[in-house]
Design a protein around this motif. Sequence first.
Motif, short mmCIF file in Angstrom:
data_model
loop_
_atom_site.label_atom_id
_atom_site.label_comp_id
_atom_site.label_asym_id
_atom_site.label_seq_id
_atom_site.Cartn_x
_atom_site.Cartn_y
_atom_site.Cartn_z
N GLN A 101 0.82 -1.21 0.00
CA GLN A 101 0.00 0.00 0.00
C GLN A 101 0.86 1.26 0.00
O GLN A 101 0.56 2.23 -0.70
N ILE A 102 1.93 1.22 0.77
CA ILE A 102 2.81 2.40 0.83
C ILE A 102 3.50 2.61 -0.51
O ILE A 102 3.63 3.74 -0.98
N LYS A 103 3.91 1.51 -1.18
CA LYS A 103 4.57 1.64 -2.49
C LYS A 103 3.65 2.28 -3.51
O LYS A 103 4.09 2.97 -4.41
N GLU A 104 2.33 2.05 -3.38
CA GLU A 104 1.37 2.65 -4.30
C GLU A 104 1.36 4.18 -4.19
O GLU A 104 1.02 4.87 -5.14
N TRP A 105 1.74 4.69 -3.00
CA TRP A 105 1.69 6.12 -2.76
C TRP A 105 3.05 6.81 -2.92
O TRP A 105 3.18 8.00 -2.68
N GLU A 106 4.07 6.08 -3.38
CA GLU A 106 5.40 6.67 -3.59
C GLU A 106 5.36 7.87 -4.55
O GLU A 106 5.97 8.90 -4.26
N PRO A 107 4.64 7.79 -5.69
CA PRO A 107 4.59 8.98 -6.56
C PRO A 107 4.01 10.20 -5.85
O PRO A 107 4.49 11.33 -6.03
N MET A 108 3.00 9.98 -5.01
CA MET A 108 2.40 11.09 -4.25
C MET A 108 3.43 11.66 -3.27
O MET A 108 3.51 12.87 -3.11
N ILE A 109 4.19 10.79 -2.63
CA ILE A 109 5.21 11.25 -1.68
C ILE A 109 6.20 12.19 -2.38
O ILE A 109 6.49 13.29 -1.89
N TYR A 110 6.70 11.77 -3.53
CA TYR A 110 7.69 12.59 -4.23
C TYR A 110 7.07 13.83 -4.86
O TYR A 110 7.73 14.86 -5.01
N TYR A 111 5.78 13.77 -5.20
CA TYR A 111 5.07 14.95 -5.68
C TYR A 111 5.03 16.01 -4.58
O TYR A 111 5.31 17.19 -4.81
N VAL A 112 4.67 15.60 -3.36
CA VAL A 112 4.59 16.52 -2.23
C VAL A 112 5.98 17.10 -1.94
O VAL A 112 6.13 18.30 -1.69
N ILE A 113 7.00 16.26 -1.98
CA ILE A 113 8.37 16.73 -1.72
C ILE A 113 8.78 17.78 -2.75
O ILE A 113 9.35 18.81 -2.39
N ARG A 114 8.48 17.55 -4.02
CA ARG A 114 8.80 18.54 -5.05
C ARG A 114 8.02 19.83 -4.81
O ARG A 114 8.54 20.93 -4.99
N GLN A 115 6.77 19.69 -4.40
CA GLN A 115 5.93 20.85 -4.16
C GLN A 115 6.46 21.70 -3.00
O GLN A 115 6.33 22.92 -3.01
N LEU A 116 7.07 21.06 -2.02
CA LEU A 116 7.60 21.78 -0.85
C LEU A 116 8.99 22.37 -1.11
O LEU A 116 9.52 23.06 -0.25
N HIS A 117 9.57 22.09 -2.27
CA HIS A 117 10.88 22.63 -2.66
C HIS A 117 11.94 22.34 -1.60
O HIS A 117 12.66 23.24 -1.16
N LEU A 118 12.04 21.09 -1.20
CA LEU A 118 13.03 20.70 -0.20
C LEU A 118 14.41 20.64 -0.83
O LEU A 118 14.56 20.39 -2.02
N HIS A 119 15.41 20.86 0.00
CA HIS A 119 16.80 20.74 -0.45
C HIS A 119 17.06 19.28 -0.80
O HIS A 119 16.53 18.37 -0.15
N PRO A 120 17.86 19.02 -1.83
CA PRO A 120 18.13 17.63 -2.22
C PRO A 120 18.64 16.74 -1.07
O PRO A 120 18.37 15.54 -1.05
N ASN A 121 19.34 17.32 -0.11
CA ASN A 121 19.82 16.53 1.03
C ASN A 121 18.69 16.09 1.95
O ASN A 121 18.87 15.18 2.75
N GLU A 122 17.55 16.76 1.88
CA GLU A 122 16.44 16.45 2.77
C GLU A 122 15.41 15.49 2.16
O GLU A 122 14.51 15.05 2.85
#
Length: 147
Positions: free
Chosen positions: A7-28
């Motif tokens: 179930q968590i693997k199904e939401w991986e694209p959403m996780i990385y979408y949110v991370i891109r949206q938050l403009h996190l530093h690559p180290n984070e």
Amino acid sequence: MPDANEQIKEWEPMIYYVIRQLHLHPNEVDDAAQTARIALWRAIQDGKTLGKTYCFIRIRGAILNERAKQAKTLQHEVTSERLPEQIDKSEMPLSLWLDDKRSTLPNRHFTLLCHMLHGTEASLGYSPSRLRSYKAELQRMLREDDK
């Protein structure tokens, strides 16, 4: 029903979408992704149904909460702008400063400096005008050394 990992693997694209949206530093990015996975895992353990809106809010909230906690922790840590071995001239003990000046100032000016620190410059035997002249030269040299 798929297990929690699937179930968590199904939401991986959403996780990385949110991370891109938050403009996190690559180290984070990796830490934020792990924080989001843990949040989803806890939701599954609590028996929540993972819908699109719920997961988006849960992932984003978990990442923001973790960043706020880290910022609060960092706020209390002491940071240093210089290495401990480096001596800041404004914090240098007088004895070290005098040793430094002994090697950089001419002997006459260093002697005058020592007498001035003790308040005994009048005992050097210079005329008042000569003493003023030497003091002015000494001040100029000390300002140049500090630059």
